[in-house]
Design a protein around this motif. Structure first.
Motif, mmCIF file in Angstrom:
data_model
loop_
_atom_site.group_PDB
_atom_site.id
_atom_site.type_symbol
_atom_site.label_atom_id
_atom_site.label_comp_id
_atom_site.label_asym_id
_atom_site.label_seq_id
_atom_site.Cartn_x
_atom_site.Cartn_y
_atom_site.Cartn_z
ATOM 1 N N LEU A 42 -43.649 -6.551 47.331
ATOM 2 C CA LEU A 42 -42.261 -6.836 46.951
ATOM 3 C C LEU A 42 -42.116 -6.909 45.436
ATOM 4 O O LEU A 42 -41.198 -6.331 44.859
ATOM 5 N N ARG A 43 -43.049 -7.600 44.788
ATOM 6 C CA ARG A 43 -42.996 -7.728 43.331
ATOM 7 C C ARG A 43 -43.242 -6.386 42.649
ATOM 8 O O ARG A 43 -42.664 -6.115 41.591
ATOM 9 N N ALA A 44 -44.070 -5.542 43.262
ATOM 10 C CA ALA A 44 -44.334 -4.222 42.683
ATOM 11 C C ALA A 44 -43.105 -3.319 42.784
ATOM 12 O O ALA A 44 -42.885 -2.464 41.926
ATOM 13 N N ARG A 45 -42.306 -3.497 43.835
ATOM 14 C CA ARG A 45 -41.117 -2.662 44.035
ATOM 15 C C ARG A 45 -39.952 -3.032 43.132
ATOM 16 O O ARG A 45 -39.114 -2.197 42.841
ATOM 17 N N SER A 46 -39.871 -4.294 42.729
ATOM 18 C CA SER A 46 -38.702 -4.745 41.974
ATOM 19 C C SER A 46 -39.119 -5.496 40.710
ATOM 20 O O SER A 46 -39.570 -6.645 40.793
ATOM 21 N N VAL A 51 -40.091 -10.650 37.645
ATOM 22 C CA VAL A 51 -39.804 -11.572 36.542
ATOM 23 C C VAL A 51 -39.283 -12.901 37.092
ATOM 24 O O VAL A 51 -39.708 -13.977 36.653
ATOM 25 N N ALA A 52 -38.384 -12.841 38.068
ATOM 26 C CA ALA A 52 -37.842 -14.067 38.666
ATOM 27 C C ALA A 52 -38.957 -14.884 39.315
ATOM 28 O O ALA A 52 -39.013 -16.114 39.156
ATOM 29 N N ASP A 83 -33.728 -13.141 30.112
ATOM 30 C CA ASP A 83 -33.739 -12.144 31.191
ATOM 31 C C ASP A 83 -32.391 -12.117 31.895
ATOM 32 O O ASP A 83 -31.635 -13.078 31.860
ATOM 33 N N ASP A 84 -32.121 -11.002 32.561
ATOM 34 C CA ASP A 84 -30.852 -10.823 33.275
ATOM 35 C C ASP A 84 -30.991 -11.333 34.707
ATOM 36 O O ASP A 84 -31.157 -10.553 35.646
#
Length: 146
Positions: A42-46, A51-52, A83-84
């Motif tokens: 999941l972290r690799a995809r987004s 960052v969150a 960060d956004d």
């Protein structure tokens, strides 16, 4: 012919929002191997989610190690604000409204858990009387319960 070509292997289902949230907010050492793999994918995809998740982990570390000094907390909030991430911006805005209390909560070993437990118990007793119990009756119920 077409049905047999697509029936080979079903694509893996994406995790639900609840699962992703649980993976991000749970202690990493308490995630199972499948959950760790799911979180890594999941972290690799987004990149935004990555960052969150890093910001959430940093805040959790301050909470568990009681290292949320004013300087550490303000540095963390500055990193979040850079960060956004509107959801975390809302969180940092709430922290700023009562910064002293948050710093105390992230640095002192004291807990208001016992007080909160009693408040919850009293509210449950009042709700069990359909909210009609006045102070005198609630007092007697509470005193008799001990």
């Amino acid at each position: 012919m077409r049905a047999s070509a697509t029936a080979g292997q079903a694509p893996s289902s994406a995790p639900t929002v609840r699962e992703a949230t649980r993976w991000i907010t749970r202690r990493p050492d308490r995630l199972g191997p499948d959950e760790q793999a799911g979180l890594a994918a999941l972290r690799a995809r987004s990149p935004r989610l990555d960052v969150a998740a890093a910001h959430v982990a940093a805040f959790a570390k301050m909470m568990t190690t009681l290292t949320g000094t004013r300087d550490n907390l303000q540095a963390w909030m500055a990193a979040v604000d850079a960060d956004d991430l509107p959801g975390l911006h809302s969180f940092t805005h709430g922290i700023r409204r009562d910064l002293d209390a948050v710093v105390n909560g992230l640095t002192l070993p004291h807990s208001s858990g016992a007080v909160e437990d009693n408040v919850t118990r009293v509210k449950a007793l009042k709700r069990s009387r359909y909210g009609r119990a006045k102070f005198e009756l609630l007092r007697k119920i509470i005193l008799c319960a001990h």
